[in-house]
Design a protein around this motif. Sequence first.
Motif, PDB file in Angstrom:
ATOM      1  N   LEU A 164      65.887  55.468  40.558  1.00  0.00           N
ATOM      2  CA  LEU A 164      64.789  54.349  41.103  1.00  0.00           C
ATOM      3  C   LEU A 164      65.800  53.592  41.833  1.00  0.00           C
ATOM      4  N   TYR A 165      65.389  53.477  43.169  1.00  0.00           N
ATOM      5  CA  TYR A 165      66.233  52.500  44.001  1.00  0.00           C
ATOM      6  C   TYR A 165      65.470  51.079  44.124  1.00  0.00           C
ATOM      7  N   PHE A 166      64.047  51.050  44.310  1.00  0.00           N
ATOM      8  CA  PHE A 166      63.212  49.910  44.615  1.00  0.00           C
ATOM      9  C   PHE A 166      62.096  50.035  44.229  1.00  0.00           C
ATOM     10  N   GLU A 167      61.200  48.948  43.706  1.00  0.00           N
ATOM     11  CA  GLU A 167      59.923  49.083  43.295  1.00  0.00           C
ATOM     12  C   GLU A 167      59.099  47.993  43.646  1.00  0.00           C
ATOM     13  N   GLY A 168      57.804  47.921  43.802  1.00  0.00           N
ATOM     14  CA  GLY A 168      56.802  47.118  43.927  1.00  0.00           C
ATOM     15  C   GLY A 168      55.514  47.391  44.401  1.00  0.00           C
ATOM     16  N   PHE A 169      54.701  46.448  44.594  1.00  0.00           N
ATOM     17  CA  PHE A 169      53.418  46.771  44.852  1.00  0.00           C
ATOM     18  C   PHE A 169      53.384  46.974  46.469  1.00  0.00           C
ATOM     19  N   LEU A 170      52.550  48.159  46.871  1.00  0.00           N
ATOM     20  CA  LEU A 170      52.409  48.236  48.452  1.00  0.00           C
ATOM     21  C   LEU A 170      50.861  48.431  48.582  1.00  0.00           C
ATOM     22  N   LEU A 171      50.274  48.268  49.474  1.00  0.00           N
ATOM     23  CA  LEU A 171      49.013  48.862  50.063  1.00  0.00           C
ATOM     24  C   LEU A 171      49.334  49.992  51.289  1.00  0.00           C
ATOM     25  N   HIS A 225      46.002  50.448  47.117  1.00  0.00           N
ATOM     26  CA  HIS A 225      46.759  49.461  46.214  1.00  0.00           C
ATOM     27  C   HIS A 225      47.682  50.281  45.355  1.00  0.00           C
ATOM     28  N   TYR A 226      48.849  50.434  45.460  1.00  0.00           N
ATOM     29  CA  TYR A 226      49.679  51.148  44.502  1.00  0.00           C
ATOM     30  C   TYR A 226      50.834  50.474  44.022  1.00  0.00           C
ATOM     31  N   TRP A 227      51.354  50.781  42.726  1.00  0.00           N
ATOM     32  CA  TRP A 227      52.750  50.136  42.289  1.00  0.00           C
ATOM     33  C   TRP A 227      53.249  51.408  42.941  1.00  0.00           C
ATOM     34  N   THR A 228      54.398  51.253  43.666  1.00  0.00           N
ATOM     35  CA  THR A 228      55.183  52.028  44.399  1.00  0.00           C
ATOM     36  C   THR A 228      56.727  52.209  43.787  1.00  0.00           C
ATOM     37  N   GLU A 229      57.221  53.138  44.068  1.00  0.00           N
ATOM     38  CA  GLU A 229      58.752  53.349  43.498  1.00  0.00           C
ATOM     39  C   GLU A 229      59.389  54.238  44.550  1.00  0.00           C
ATOM     40  N   LEU A 230      60.590  53.883  44.996  1.00  0.00           N
ATOM     41  CA  LEU A 230      61.295  54.353  45.858  1.00  0.00           C
ATOM     42  C   LEU A 230      62.543  55.188  45.096  1.00  0.00           C
ATOM     43  N   ARG A 231      62.385  56.550  44.951  1.00  0.00           N
ATOM     44  CA  ARG A 231      63.099  57.493  44.204  1.00  0.00           C
ATOM     45  C   ARG A 231      63.926  58.344  45.099  1.00  0.00           C
ATOM     46  N   GLY A 232      65.274  58.041  45.231  1.00  0.00           N
ATOM     47  CA  GLY A 232      65.756  59.026  46.235  1.00  0.00           C
ATOM     48  C   GLY A 232      65.147  58.700  47.805  1.00  0.00           C
ATOM     49  N   THR A 233      64.600  59.765  48.461  1.00  0.00           N
ATOM     50  CA  THR A 233      64.105  59.581  49.604  1.00  0.00           C
ATOM     51  C   THR A 233      62.348  59.926  49.556  1.00  0.00           C
ATOM     52  N   GLU A 237      62.528  43.637  52.278  1.00  0.00           N
ATOM     53  CA  GLU A 237      63.111  44.510  51.320  1.00  0.00           C
ATOM     54  C   GLU A 237      62.691  46.015  51.564  1.00  0.00           C
ATOM     55  N   TRP A 238      61.257  46.487  51.619  1.00  0.00           N
ATOM     56  CA  TRP A 238      60.961  47.648  51.655  1.00  0.00           C
ATOM     57  C   TRP A 238      61.469  48.178  52.874  1.00  0.00           C
ATOM     58  N   ARG A 239      61.499  47.490  54.176  1.00  0.00           N
ATOM     59  CA  ARG A 239      62.048  48.168  55.324  1.00  0.00           C
ATOM     60  C   ARG A 239      63.416  48.382  55.130  1.00  0.00           C
ATOM     61  N   GLY A 240      64.164  47.579  54.499  1.00  0.00           N
ATOM     62  CA  GLY A 240      65.685  47.469  54.260  1.00  0.00           C
ATOM     63  C   GLY A 240      65.831  49.000  53.352  1.00  0.00           C
ATOM     64  N   PHE A 241      65.218  49.056  52.192  1.00  0.00           N
ATOM     65  CA  PHE A 241      65.640  49.993  51.294  1.00  0.00           C
ATOM     66  C   PHE A 241      64.978  51.624  51.957  1.00  0.00           C
ATOM     67  N   ILE A 242      64.129  51.339  52.737  1.00  0.00           N
ATOM     68  CA  ILE A 242      63.435  52.565  53.335  1.00  0.00           C
ATOM     69  C   ILE A 242      64.329  53.133  54.284  1.00  0.00           C
ATOM     70  N   LEU A 243      64.843  52.139  55.303  1.00  0.00           N
ATOM     71  CA  LEU A 243      65.637  52.525  56.300  1.00  0.00           C
ATOM     72  C   LEU A 243      67.328  53.023  55.770  1.00  0.00           C
ATOM     73  N   THR A 244      67.675  52.319  54.648  1.00  0.00           N
ATOM     74  CA  THR A 244      69.048  52.548  54.007  1.00  0.00           C
ATOM     75  C   THR A 244      68.910  54.077  53.625  1.00  0.00           C
ATOM     76  N   VAL A 245      67.782  54.548  52.644  1.00  0.00           N
ATOM     77  CA  VAL A 245      68.009  55.811  52.301  1.00  0.00           C
ATOM     78  C   VAL A 245      67.532  56.885  53.315  1.00  0.00           C
ATOM     79  N   THR A 246      66.741  56.573  54.349  1.00  0.00           N
ATOM     80  CA  THR A 246      66.603  57.795  55.334  1.00  0.00           C
ATOM     81  C   THR A 246      67.890  57.722  56.303  1.00  0.00           C
ATOM     82  N   GLU A 247      68.208  56.716  56.656  1.00  0.00           N
ATOM     83  CA  GLU A 247      69.143  56.630  57.924  1.00  0.00           C
ATOM     84  C   GLU A 247      70.662  56.854  57.302  1.00  0.00           C
ATOM     85  N   LEU A 248      70.666  56.685  56.147  1.00  0.00           N
ATOM     86  CA  LEU A 248      72.026  56.694  55.315  1.00  0.00           C
ATOM     87  C   LEU A 248      73.147  55.546  56.032  1.00  0.00           C
TER      88      LEU A 248
END
Length: 149
Positions: A18-25, A36-44, A103-114
């Motif tokens: 688990l890298y990041f979690e939080g509510f997302l629409l 409306h979901y509780w969302t987890e970023l795990r891996g990619t 934060e979401w943007r940061g984490f998503i870009l970090t794992v997808t662009e390495l």
Amino acid sequence: GSSGSSGQERLKITALPLYFEGFLLIKRSGYREYEHYWTELRGTTLFFYTDKKSIIYVDKLDIVDLTCLTEQNSTEKNCAKFTLVLPKEEVQLKTENTESGEEWRGFILTVTELSVPQNVSLLPGQVIKLHEVLEREKKRRIESGPSSG
């Protein structure tokens, strides 16, 4: 008192860190409304849960092939909107506040662009987290790479 945290249970199901979690629409292609979901970023992969305590995810989205992440100017105050452009679909995300959007943007870009994106306005502590996630994701990819066996 068996108050097993749902995070642990979910790890068994997904087997991903688990890298990041939080509510997302979330609004996926073909849907008219945001969900409306509780969302987890795990891996990619983004895992969507109906609420914070749910153990079984209702939906998931693999973002490893993310083409780009486009920000949309939101007419609503205090919320960030962006679109994940994937080869097969475009998924719109909306956050409850602008800070979690960054934060979401940061984490998503970090794992997808390495690599840690330069243009996110995050606190030093959050940037450190991004670097930690980057290392974990690189390591995970090496380990889960071409599996011999």
